[in-house]
Motif scaffolding. Structure first.
Motif, PDB file in Angstrom:
ATOM      1  N   ASN A  71       0.818  -1.229   0.000  1.00  0.00           N
ATOM      2  CA  ASN A  71       0.000   0.000   0.000  1.00  0.00           C
ATOM      3  C   ASN A  71       0.849   1.277   0.000  1.00  0.00           C
ATOM      4  N   GLY A  72       2.146   1.134  -0.278  1.00  0.00           N
ATOM      5  CA  GLY A  72       2.967   2.329  -0.510  1.00  0.00           C
ATOM      6  C   GLY A  72       3.645   2.856   0.727  1.00  0.00           C
ATOM      7  N   CYS A  73       4.573   2.034   1.292  1.00  0.00           N
ATOM      8  CA  CYS A  73       5.273   2.474   2.508  1.00  0.00           C
ATOM      9  C   CYS A  73       6.364   3.495   2.169  1.00  0.00           C
ATOM     10  N   LEU A  74       6.911   4.081   3.225  1.00  0.00           N
ATOM     11  CA  LEU A  74       8.034   5.007   3.041  1.00  0.00           C
ATOM     12  C   LEU A  74       9.267   4.216   2.625  1.00  0.00           C
ATOM     13  N   CYS A  75      10.095   4.873   1.822  1.00  0.00           N
ATOM     14  CA  CYS A  75      11.360   4.287   1.397  1.00  0.00           C
ATOM     15  C   CYS A  75      12.429   5.340   1.703  1.00  0.00           C
ATOM     16  N   VAL A  76      13.484   4.950   2.414  1.00  0.00           N
ATOM     17  CA  VAL A  76      14.508   5.928   2.801  1.00  0.00           C
ATOM     18  C   VAL A  76      15.894   5.489   2.334  1.00  0.00           C
ATOM     19  N   LEU A  77      16.759   6.473   2.123  1.00  0.00           N
ATOM     20  CA  LEU A  77      18.163   6.215   1.780  1.00  0.00           C
ATOM     21  C   LEU A  77      18.995   6.535   3.029  1.00  0.00           C
ATOM     22  N   PRO A  78      19.323   5.508   3.837  1.00  0.00           N
ATOM     23  CA  PRO A  78      20.001   5.759   5.109  1.00  0.00           C
ATOM     24  C   PRO A  78      21.305   6.531   4.916  1.00  0.00           C
ATOM     25  N   GLY A  79      21.547   7.490   5.785  1.00  0.00           N
ATOM     26  CA  GLY A  79      22.792   8.255   5.736  1.00  0.00           C
ATOM     27  C   GLY A  79      22.742   9.450   4.811  1.00  0.00           C
ATOM     28  N   HIS A 127      15.340  13.365   9.690  1.00  0.00           N
ATOM     29  CA  HIS A 127      16.056  14.624   9.434  1.00  0.00           C
ATOM     30  C   HIS A 127      15.528  15.209   8.118  1.00  0.00           C
ATOM     31  N   PRO A 128      15.431  16.545   8.005  1.00  0.00           N
ATOM     32  CA  PRO A 128      14.853  17.128   6.784  1.00  0.00           C
ATOM     33  C   PRO A 128      15.725  16.971   5.529  1.00  0.00           C
ATOM     34  N   LEU A 129      16.963  16.493   5.707  1.00  0.00           N
ATOM     35  CA  LEU A 129      17.790  16.241   4.515  1.00  0.00           C
ATOM     36  C   LEU A 129      17.798  14.763   4.126  1.00  0.00           C
ATOM     37  N   LEU A 130      17.128  13.934   4.924  1.00  0.00           N
ATOM     38  CA  LEU A 130      17.077  12.499   4.583  1.00  0.00           C
ATOM     39  C   LEU A 130      16.300  12.320   3.272  1.00  0.00           C
ATOM     40  N   ILE A 131      16.905  11.631   2.326  1.00  0.00           N
ATOM     41  CA  ILE A 131      16.221  11.374   1.051  1.00  0.00           C
ATOM     42  C   ILE A 131      15.217  10.238   1.266  1.00  0.00           C
ATOM     43  N   HIS A 132      13.974  10.518   0.940  1.00  0.00           N
ATOM     44  CA  HIS A 132      12.915   9.518   1.136  1.00  0.00           C
ATOM     45  C   HIS A 132      11.772   9.767   0.160  1.00  0.00           C
ATOM     46  N   GLY A 133      10.889   8.800   0.067  1.00  0.00           N
ATOM     47  CA  GLY A 133       9.700   8.928  -0.774  1.00  0.00           C
ATOM     48  C   GLY A 133       8.773   7.787  -0.392  1.00  0.00           C
TER      49      GLY A 133
END
Ligand SMILES: O=C(O)CCC(=O)C(=O)O
Length: 206
Positions: A71-79, A127-133
């Motif tokens: 159902n479309g979870c968050l995906c993050v790029l750690p670091g 963090h507001p610079l964490l790349i996510h979608g």
């Protein structure tokens, strides 16, 4: 301890004791039309906030139900929060681009991604610079989450003119004019100043 007090306890570690809320959302991700209409491209939230320093801003995102890749979870790029604010633009997807859903064009494709499977009430702080979608919603139901961005009240506004965030100012002011009749030359910081609410302590700069 209430849910809100628990969130605040964690917030203080990032913002300090004087805390404002900048932006709250109930995110009701609709079923996808088959054209990525429900996808949220990879981005950094700081792109939307004319505020510094980034280390005193934090987003809290709470699942209102079980959320996984279906159902479309968050995906993050750690670091990725250790990098700079990157250039954002509308993705080149056919037919599925939502207004204000900017994406980063040049992230490292090889950077590992983590998909956050969450249960109702689970909260992630970022963090507001964490790349996510977030991915497609492949179900027939609406996927629900709530989010709020908090900042230390001693953060300060910046003028985004001439920066990569200028495009946000243009789009938000266009929407604010249409919805509320606010003059379309209103700055991003004035639009945010109007929405900021004190949560705890003193309202210092924001
Ligand atoms: O809830 C989602 O699908 C994505 C939310 C998000 O990335 C954001 O609000 O910055």
């Amino acid at each position: 301890m209430s849910f809100f007090r628990t969130i605040l306890k964690y917030m203080e570690c990032f913002t300090g004791l004087d805390i404002v809320a900048m932006h709250t959302m109930l995110i009701n991700k609709p079923p996808d039309s088959g054209k990525k209409t429900s996808s949220h491209p990879l981005h950094q939230d700081l792109h939307y906030f004319p505020i510094k320093p980034s280390n005193n801003i934090v987003g809290a995102w709470t699942a209102m139900e079980h959320i996984d890749r279906n159902n479309g979870c968050l995906c993050v790029l750690p670091g990725s929060h250790k990098g700079d604010l990157k250039l954002h633009a509308y993705p080149k997807w056919e037919g599925g681009v939502n207004i204000m859903f900017y994406g980063i064009q040049d992230y490292d494709e090889n950077c590992p991604r983590v998909h956050l499977v969450m249960e109702k009430g689970d909260t992630v702080f970022f963090h507001p610079l964490l790349i996510h979608g977030s991915g497609w919603n492949r179900t027939q139901g609406y996927r629900k989450a709530i989010s709020c961005h908090f900042a230390g009240a001693d953060c300060h506004y910046i003028d985004v003119k001439g920066t990569s965030q200028e495009v946000t100012e243009r789009d938000i002011s266009r929407i604010a004019k249409k919805l509320y009749g606010i003059p379309d030359d209103t700055s991003l910081q004035d639009m945010l100043r109007f929405r900021v609410r004190l949560v705890k302590g003193k309202r210092i700069n924001l």
